[in-house]
Design an enzyme around this catalytic site. Structure first.
Site, PDB file in Angstrom:
ATOM      1  CG  HIS A 194      -1.587   1.306   1.489  1.00 20.02           C
ATOM      2  ND1 HIS A 194      -2.631   1.755   0.720  1.00 20.02           N
ATOM      3  CD2 HIS A 194      -1.370   2.274   2.421  1.00 20.02           C
ATOM      4  CE1 HIS A 194      -3.034   2.944   1.180  1.00 20.02           C
ATOM      5  NE2 HIS A 194      -2.284   3.275   2.202  1.00 20.02           N
ATOM      6  N   GLY A 233      -5.474   4.168  -1.445  1.00 22.98           N
ATOM      7  CA  GLY A 233      -4.837   5.417  -1.851  1.00 22.98           C
ATOM      8  C   GLY A 233      -5.425   6.055  -3.092  1.00 22.98           C
ATOM      9  CD  GLU A 274      -5.751  -3.188   1.287  1.00 26.63           C
ATOM     10  OE1 GLU A 274      -6.310  -4.258   1.567  1.00 26.63           O
ATOM     11  OE2 GLU A 274      -4.682  -2.817   1.801  1.00 26.63           O
ATOM     12  NE  ARG A 277      -7.397   9.354   1.215  1.00 26.23           N
ATOM     13  CZ  ARG A 277      -7.202   9.887   2.401  1.00 26.23           C
ATOM     14  NH1 ARG A 277      -7.923  10.892   2.793  1.00 26.23           N
ATOM     15  NH2 ARG A 277      -6.256   9.424   3.192  1.00 26.23           N
ATOM     16  CB  CYS A 349      -8.794  24.181  25.680  1.00 26.93           C
ATOM     17  SG  CYS A 349      -7.816  25.405  26.526  1.00 26.93           S
ATOM     18  CD  GLU A 350      -4.241  21.577  21.509  1.00 31.57           C
ATOM     19  OE1 GLU A 350      -3.027  21.732  21.431  1.00 31.57           O
ATOM     20  OE2 GLU A 350      -4.798  20.920  22.415  1.00 31.57           O
ATOM     21  CE1 TYR A 385      -8.299   6.490   7.175  1.00 31.58           C
ATOM     22  CE2 TYR A 385      -8.689   7.745   5.167  1.00 31.58           C
ATOM     23  CZ  TYR A 385      -8.255   6.590   5.800  1.00 31.58           C
ATOM     24  OH  TYR A 385      -7.788   5.550   5.047  1.00 31.58           O
TER      25      TYR A 385
END
Ligand code: PLP
Length: 430
Positions: A194, A233, A274, A277, A349-350, A385
């Site tokens: 992959h 991919g 495979e 996304r 908080c970031e 994702y």
């Protein structure tokens, strides 16, 4: 919408009514889009001996897995629990054929146990996995995930092939690995790589062609190989106007591969891909509500910015914060209205909790129609994702998931409560 799939079947008022029912933020899945992507892949692999799997780490919800199974797609899983989720969605266990493949560089938790109990084909990415399988009493076939020494991910953090990649078995060690496998009494039924795609769309096909030659050279080493897997991919065009992959041309590469393998091996070899996304990226949007706007003003440290504060954060969709990934943003009901440069930021908080970033991970204000507090915003292409990389950072709880198909909208996962989040806390003496 950046996708060329059907226009949204939901109206601003339809979205508002969903938001009233489940609260914001929430993830909204579109069955029609996911089905269209499945159809595109099955059209590409529509010849004997070509098989598509779904890399379920991209989106592992039951509805998505079920749609895959209905359409003859197989599974690539990364953990024992992913295998169990695939089984719950009705995928058969066993290796005849190996409908579920386990691909990982490590056996963690229940992975070995599930592989043994359900006779799942393990695809090995680290040499020590051979000994682990043998010690666990596994005597079936294995796949080998190879690092062919070249490759690229879709962003710099995604390094799928070459000396700096943690994935797979280094190609020059293949003879030693073959020897170890023979000692352990394990036969190789699948070869795998992959390596994904680079930022340039043409790189995908170039990589695939290089892989064909790579596998042709190594096939004679493994007389029991039944399948060769080219990984995932297949790129998704996240940016409006981005180039789209030519699936017909990809299909031609895989059919050519099949022929080349048949000639090299003197027998038919199944060719697998495979994608993750590609199947699901535009199949979901993160719907979030604008809570307010605020501005900073230019001073000696830098230019002033106008912030749109929304209730979704990187706990719900981490790709912009993690990779600087672009996600198309739509202010619902304001399409076509005058735009200004805006930064869309969340509640966490970031300081990196910002959805408008660029590849260098700096603020990248985006021209958008100016929303008002109370407006809904859709952050598109959140299907891959999105939920699977979500977290409980800041204890906000995972968002509800809504599945929209021809018959209507269904809640398929409710919002996590505080009890869900702390359910595993305990104080047990050890
Ligand atoms: C992540 C991964 C995939 C899917 O990658 P996409 O870019 O989502 O298509 C496929 N195979 C393996 C082994 C992976 O690690």
């Amino acid at each position: 919408m950046p996708s060329d799939t059907p226009a949204p079947s939901w109206s601003p008022s339809g979205l508002e009514s969903l938001a009233q029912k489940v609260g914001t933020p929430f993830l909204m899945y579109r069955a029609d889009i996911i089905r269209a992507k499945i159809a595109a892949i099955t059209a590409m692999t529509d010849s004997p001996g070509l098989q598509a799997r779904f890399a379920m780490k991209a989106c592992s919800g039951h509805q998505v897995l079920y749609a895959m199974r209905q359409n003859g797609i197989w599974i690539d899983a990364v953990s024992g629990n992913e295998v169990l989720r695939a089984l719950r969605a009705g995928f058969p266990s066993g290796q005849n054929p190996p409908t579920i493949l386990y691909t990982s560089d490590v056996f963690r938790d229940n992975a070995l146990e599930v592989i043994r109990a359900e006779n799942i084909l393990p695809n090995l990415g680290t040499p020590s996995m051979i000994g682990a399988l043998a010690r666990a009493g596994y005597r079936g076939a294995v796949g080998l995930r190879l690092n062919p020494g070249f490759g690229h991910g879709h962003v710099k953090e995604c390094d799928t092939g070459g000396p700096s990649s943690k994935h797979g078995l280094w190609y020059e060690d293949i003879e030693a690995i073959k020897h170890e496998l023979e000692t352990a009494g394990l036969k190789v039924s699948l070869l795998h790589a992959h390596i994904g795609t680079g930022p340039e769309i043409a790189e995908f096909q170039t990589n695939m062609r290089r892989l064909v030659d790579f596998f042709v050279e190594r096939l004679p080493l493994f007389p029991q190989v039944e399948a060769i897997n080219f990984g995932g991919g297949i790129p998704h065009p996240y940016k409006p106007g981005a180039a789209r992959i030519d699936l017909d041309a990809c299909g031609a590469v895989f059919r050519h591969a099949q022929q080349a393998f048949q000639e090299a091996a003197g027998r038919a070899i199944r060719v697998e891909i495979e994608p993750g996304r590609f199947f699901v990226a535009d199949g979901a949007s993160l719907i979030t509500r604008v809570h307010g706007l605020k501005s900073t003003r230019t001073n000696e440290k830098g230019p002033g910015q106008k912030f749109v504060m929304v209730d979704a954060g990187f706990c719900d969709l981490v790709r912009p914060a993690m990779y600087g990934s672009y996600h198309h943003i739509e202010v619902i009901g304001k399409t076509g209205q005058p735009e200004e440069d805006l930064v869309v930021a969340g509640p966490m908080c970031e300081s990196g909790d910002v959805f408008t970033r660029d590849a260098d991970e700096v603020l990248d204000p985006r021209p958008l129609p100016t929303p008002e507090a109370g407006d809904l915003i859709a952050i598109h292409d959140a299907g891959a994702y999105g939920e699977t990389m979500s977290s409980n950072y800041n204890s906000l709880g995972r968002v509800p998931q809504v599945w929209c198909d021809d018959n209507g909208a269904y809640l398929v996962s409710r919002r996590q409560t505080l009890d869900d989040i702390i359910r595993t806390e305990c104080f047990e003496e050890l």
